[in-house]
Design a protein around this motif. Structure first.
Motif, PDB file in Angstrom:
ATOM      1  N   LEU A   1       0.836  -1.225  -0.154  1.00 33.25           N
ATOM      2  CA  LEU A   1       0.071  -0.017  -0.077  1.00 33.25           C
ATOM      3  C   LEU A   1       0.774   1.200  -0.018  1.00 33.25           C
ATOM      4  O   LEU A   1       1.820   1.370   0.778  1.00 33.25           O
ATOM      5  CB  LEU A   1      -0.897   0.019   1.165  1.00 33.25           C
ATOM      6  CG  LEU A   1      -1.996   1.016   1.568  1.00 33.25           C
ATOM      7  CD1 LEU A   1      -3.095   1.077   0.063  1.00 33.25           C
ATOM      8  CD2 LEU A   1      -2.719   0.960   2.769  1.00 33.25           C
TER       9      LEU A   1
ATOM     10  N   ASP B   1      -3.302   0.733  -3.574  1.00 29.98           N
ATOM     11  CA  ASP B   1      -3.367  -0.470  -3.101  1.00 29.98           C
ATOM     12  C   ASP B   1      -2.845  -1.570  -4.171  1.00 29.98           C
ATOM     13  O   ASP B   1      -3.781  -1.858  -5.065  1.00 29.98           O
ATOM     14  CB  ASP B   1      -4.683  -0.709  -2.345  1.00 29.98           C
ATOM     15  CG  ASP B   1      -4.584  -2.105  -1.624  1.00 29.98           C
ATOM     16  OD1 ASP B   1      -3.476  -2.697  -1.494  1.00 29.98           O
ATOM     17  OD2 ASP B   1      -5.616  -2.411  -0.975  1.00 29.98           O
TER      18      ASP B   1
ATOM     19  N   SER C   1      -2.007  -4.735  -2.965  1.00 25.38           N
ATOM     20  CA  SER C   1      -1.829  -5.999  -2.119  1.00 25.38           C
ATOM     21  C   SER C   1      -2.097  -7.188  -3.071  1.00 25.38           C
ATOM     22  O   SER C   1      -3.105  -7.346  -3.968  1.00 25.38           O
ATOM     23  CB  SER C   1      -2.888  -5.950  -1.079  1.00 25.38           C
ATOM     24  OG  SER C   1      -2.583  -4.826  -0.159  1.00 25.38           O
TER      25      SER C   1
END
Length: 926
Positions: free
Chosen positions: A819, A876, A878
């Motif tokens: 992030l 983000d 991830s």
């Protein structure tokens, strides 16, 4: 007693020595450092050239039975004897040197010491050479008055192969020659003129001179002759050789005939001299005596001459030249056997043709001057006496034995020649044989009587064993013996010829012998040795193996085959037949031929057989032997050979040529910006001229990755490309290219460089060469490292840098955080992200890449179904991993790049990049 604290040392005359045939030869030998009696004993032996390993005993000072049979007669007749110079030194005498006396002589001293310590024998070599020296001068009878001059010329020559010097001298004999010769003038071997004592004064005054005319003529000049010069003059030449001990030795000496010189003195009315052309004669020779009268105004005076033998008148010549023979000589004179005449008023000649033993004795001539008319004697003068020796006819006979077959192989013929010279009556010839080991008496071979009748010895009568012997009289004095078929070694040894001449109720015998060697073809007579000039050869190089064959017989005269055997490397324990050269010259190839097809060449020179290999390859590496077989001459090549031998083994190792490859190893660095093209250089400094290269490019990723290099691409010598696993995707292949830009420079082209391309690049170069049958790698070298770095803007992206761990059960899913932090990025900003995993072997692999245009790449397609990048927000990145497996365990991290397009249609440029901390994922069993 000769006690000594040192060790025994035997010393013999240093060789090699060269002596002429027929000369009297001595060899000295002495011993020192001995214990025991002062008088030491000596034993002489010889090792003949025909059998250099076999001792033949000659003579001993202690053992009368020491001589071998071939020397017994010469030792007993003192033709060979030992003279003791002192207790520990002797001379070996050979009174008349023969050709068979050549060889290596050994002097041995039997031990008288308490223990063996030191040397007990010593050896020296003696070579027998021909006597080539000759000296000649025309025989003359000269009358000179006191004060006249005399000039005499002597011709001397030699043709000895060895380096020798000559000395030439003139000598004077008073009267008829019964006195000792007096030296007149000599040119020494050192080219120095030396007068005799009686002629020194006249030499210094220049009245006696010696002049050399041309290469062979020597002239004696005597000016102002004196009464003392009356007598006989002759020339003597000597040939000298320098022995290894640096002393000079006379090896031959020759005298000319004699010139008689009569000198009429001013103060004496009548002088008489007598001379013989030759005074040492054999029966049947001719004797000529000259009686010379010296007187002033001799032409007007009258002389009567009487010839006397042992003071008894033979004949007389009166002043008118009338010849009167004594009664017992009249018959011989009628038969033409005697002749006497007046040659001039001062020279009277007596000639006896075919002299006999009864003509031995001392001859004089008596000269009386008579007055004309009354013929009464005014004065008488008697000459000095001259001794005439007549030897029996047998003394003229000489015998020599020779052979054209000194070394033969069993089955060959022996050819022997016996030459008899000087015989005036028919001779009988007897041949005998003495075996090699001299066991038992001499064996009769054959006899030819005076009338030509032939008879064979009992051993030689069976014609089925040695064939039909041939004994022939080739000429008046030449007798040949041929033994057609020798059986074995026992037919070698000594063969002798004995010739007997009979005349007038007497007989004379001469003997000679010759050594021959008969070799058996079986046993240890055959040997072979294999040698090679090089044991290590390079690919494509030629090499040769030489099989040297030796035997105790002449190999060129028997059927021989040579086979070559080969055992490949590594050894199999078995040799294969490569090729065999048969006696008829044909070649028979064996099972190993395929390894040598068209490459092997065989040659033969005398007793050497050569296998020459062209363009060596690895298949030729191994061990070689040669095998030699011989058969008896004149037999078909059937059945077993008579002898076989196999050589030593020679190993041949085939190696590649030495590599000359050198690659530049200098370290460098290269800076680029994202999206730009760049090139890494690989430079070759040196290599073989005809080499080709295979270049492999590697990448060492930047820390914290380990040092395991990643293979990018391999370009072989045929320009075929092979990419590594990490660079095998189409996208990677299109960006990484290997290019050869010159003969020695290669580039790795990196198109549209990306941050993940950072690291250290290098090349590994392999040198390849075409050799005979294929490509071979000679060597390799690695270049220095080129570090590729990216130039980034000052602004940085921010990611969580903390390292942490996450656990997940197998079969569940897990999300790994990535992030961006900080203020929101401008809307024109485009981001890309890549996830990496370091596996247990330390290798870092990319799992997934999100490009700035939103497309996702999966380098490992087998993970595409389990990896998801959901991006709930723009910052983000991830990663969610579904259905966790045990193999998913490892260390993960993400990398985020910021890209910006310069203007419409332009390439994207990297503005910033950042890497996250490391996440340790541990998998747990459900």
């Amino acid at each position: 007693a000769g006690w000594s604290t040192g060790q025994r040392v035997v010393t013999v005359q240093k060789g090699p020595l060269y002596r002429v045939r027929g000369s009297h030869v001595t060899l000295w030998c002495k011993v020192s450092g001995y214990q025991g009696p002062a008088e030491q004993n000596f034993q002489w032996s010889i090792y003949l050239p025909s059998a250099p390993e076999r001792e033949v005993q000659i003579v001993s000072t202690i053992d009368p039975s020491f001589p071998y049979a071939i020397y017994i007669q010469r030792v007993h007749s003192r033709g060979i004897y030992v003279e003791r110079v002192q207790g520990d030194a002797v001379l070996l005498h050979i009174t008349e040197l023969q050709d068979r006396d050549a060889g290596e002589y050994e002097c041995h001293t039997p031990n008288t010491d308490e223990r063996y310590f030191g040397s007990y024998s010593a050896k020296t070599n003696l070579s027998v050479i021909a006597d080539t020296l000759s000296a000649s001068m025309a025989a003359q009878v000269l009358n000179r008055s006191e004060g006249d001059t005399v000039e005499l010329t002597c011709e001397v020559s030699k043709s000895t192969a060895q380096h020798t010097h000559l000395s030439v001298g003139w000598y004077h004999l008073q009267g008829a020659g019964e006195h000792r010769a007096e030296e007149v003038l000599t040119l020494s071997k050192d080219f120095v003129l030396r007068p005799g004592p009686s002629y020194a004064r006249r030499f210094l005054a220049g009245d006696v001179r010696l002049n050399k005319v041309g290469n062979t003529m020597y002239e004696l000049f005597i000016g102002g002759v004196e009464p003392s010069d009356q007598g006989q003059l002759y020339c003597e030449a000597a040939e000298w050789i320098e022995d290894p001990d640096e002393t000079w030795k006379v090896i031959s000496r020759k005298q000319t005939g004699r010139t008689s010189l009569a000198v009429m003195s001013q103060g004496r009315d009548l002088s008489v001299d007598i001379a013989a052309v030759e005074s040492s004669l054999s029966e049947g020779d001719t004797l000529q005596l000259n009686c010379m009268v010296g007187a002033q105004k001799s032409s007007s005076r009258h002389f009567q001459v009487l010839w006397l033998l042992n003071s008894v008148e033979v004949a007389r010549v009166d002043p008118h030249g009338v010849l009167i023979w004594e009664e017992e000589y009249k018959e011989r004179a009628k038969l033409g056997q005697l002749r006497a005449f007046k040659q001039s008023n001062t020279v009277y000649v007596l000639t006896i043709y075919e002299v006999g033993l009864k003509d031995n004795g001392t001859y004089h001539c008596s000269v009386s001057e008579v007055k004309t008319g009354d013929f009464y004697s005014i004065q008488t003068n008697l000459s000095s006496g001259i001794r005439v020796n007549v030897k029996p006819i047998g003394y003229r006979m000489h015998l020599s034995v020779s052979t054209s077959t000194p070394q033969v192989v069993a089955g060959d013929a022996l050819i022997l020649l016996c030459e008899v010279r000087g015989a005036t009556s028919p001779v009988s010839v007897q041949w005998w044989h003495l075996p090699p080991q001299h066991l038992g008496p001499r064996v009769l071979v054959a006899t030819m009587e005076w009338d030509g009748t032939l008879s064979l010895g009992s051993t030689y009568r069976d014609g089925t064993t040695r064939g039909r012997l041939q004994l022939e009289k080739a000429s008046s004095g030449a007798f040949t013996l041929v033994i057609p078929n020798t059986l074995d070694e026992s037919d070698g040894g000594w063969y002798g010829c004995k010739a007997t001449e009979r005349s007038r109720g007497q007989s004379w015998t001469e003997e000679g012998e010759i050594a021959v060697t008969v070799s058996s073809m079986a046993g240890l007579g055959l040997h072979s040795m294999l040698r090679s000039r090089i044991a290590i050869v390079r690919y494509g190089q030629n090499f040769e193996l030489v099989c040297q064959v030796s035997a105790s017989y002449t190999l060129e005269e028997v059927p021989v085959s040579v086979g070559w055997l080969f055992q490949p490397s590594p050894p199999t324990g078995h040799y294969y037949k490569l090729v065999q050269l048969l006696p008829n010259g044909t070649m028979a190839w064996g099972a190993a031929q395929l390894r040598f097809q068209g490459k092997a060449q065989l040659t033969k020179a005398a007793t050497s057989f050569t296998l020459r290999m062209h363009d060596a390859v690895s298949a030729n590496e191994g061990t070689y032997q040669c095998e030699v077989e011989v058969w008896r001459r004149n037999t078909l090549l059937l059945g077993q050979p008579a002898a076989t031998t196999r050589s030593n083994a020679v190993g041949i190792k085939v190696v590649l040529p030495e590599s000359k490859l050198r690659v530049a190893t200098k370290e460098s660095s290269l800076e680029t910006v994202g999206g730009a093209d760049t090139a890494i250089e690989c430079r070759i400094i040196s290599a073989q001229n005809d080499s080709q290269f295979t270049v492999t490019w590697y990448l060492l990723p930047p820390p914290p990755a380990n040092a395991t290099p990643l293979k990018i691409v391999r370009a072989n010598y045929s320009s075929i490309l092979e990419y590594g696993a990490e660079f095998s995707s189409p996208a990677q292949k299109s960006r990484f290219l290997s290019q050869r830009v010159s003969s020695n420079v290669f580039w790795l082209q990196i198109l549209s460089a990306k941050p993940r391309d950072q690291g250290r690049y290098y090349c590994v170069v392999e040198e390849w060469l075409w050799l005979v049958d294929g490509w071979y790698k000679l060597g390799e070298g690695a270049s220095g490292r080129t570090t590729l770095e990216f130039k980034l803007p000052e602004r940085e992206l921010q990611l969580e840098k903390t390292n942490h761990s996450i656990s997940a059960r197998e079969g569940e899913e897990v999300t790994l955080p990535c992030l961006l932090q900080g203020a929101p990025l401008p809307i024109t900003t485009h981001l890309s992200a890549t996830w990496f995993r370091r596996e247990e072997n330390g290798l870092i692999r990319s799992l997934l890449t999100l490009r700035c245009d939103g497309a996702i790449e999966y380098p490992r397609e087998n993970l595409a179904g389990r990896l998801h990048l959901r991006r709930p927000t723009a910052a983000d990145f991830s990663l969610t991993l579904h259905n966790v497996e045990e193999g998913d365990a490892g260390v993960y991290h993400c990398q985020v790049q910021e890209w910006q397009q310069q203007s419409e249609g332009k390439d994207w440029a990297l503005r910033a990049l950042v890497c996250s901390g490391y996440i340790q994922l541990t998998t747990i069993l459900p």
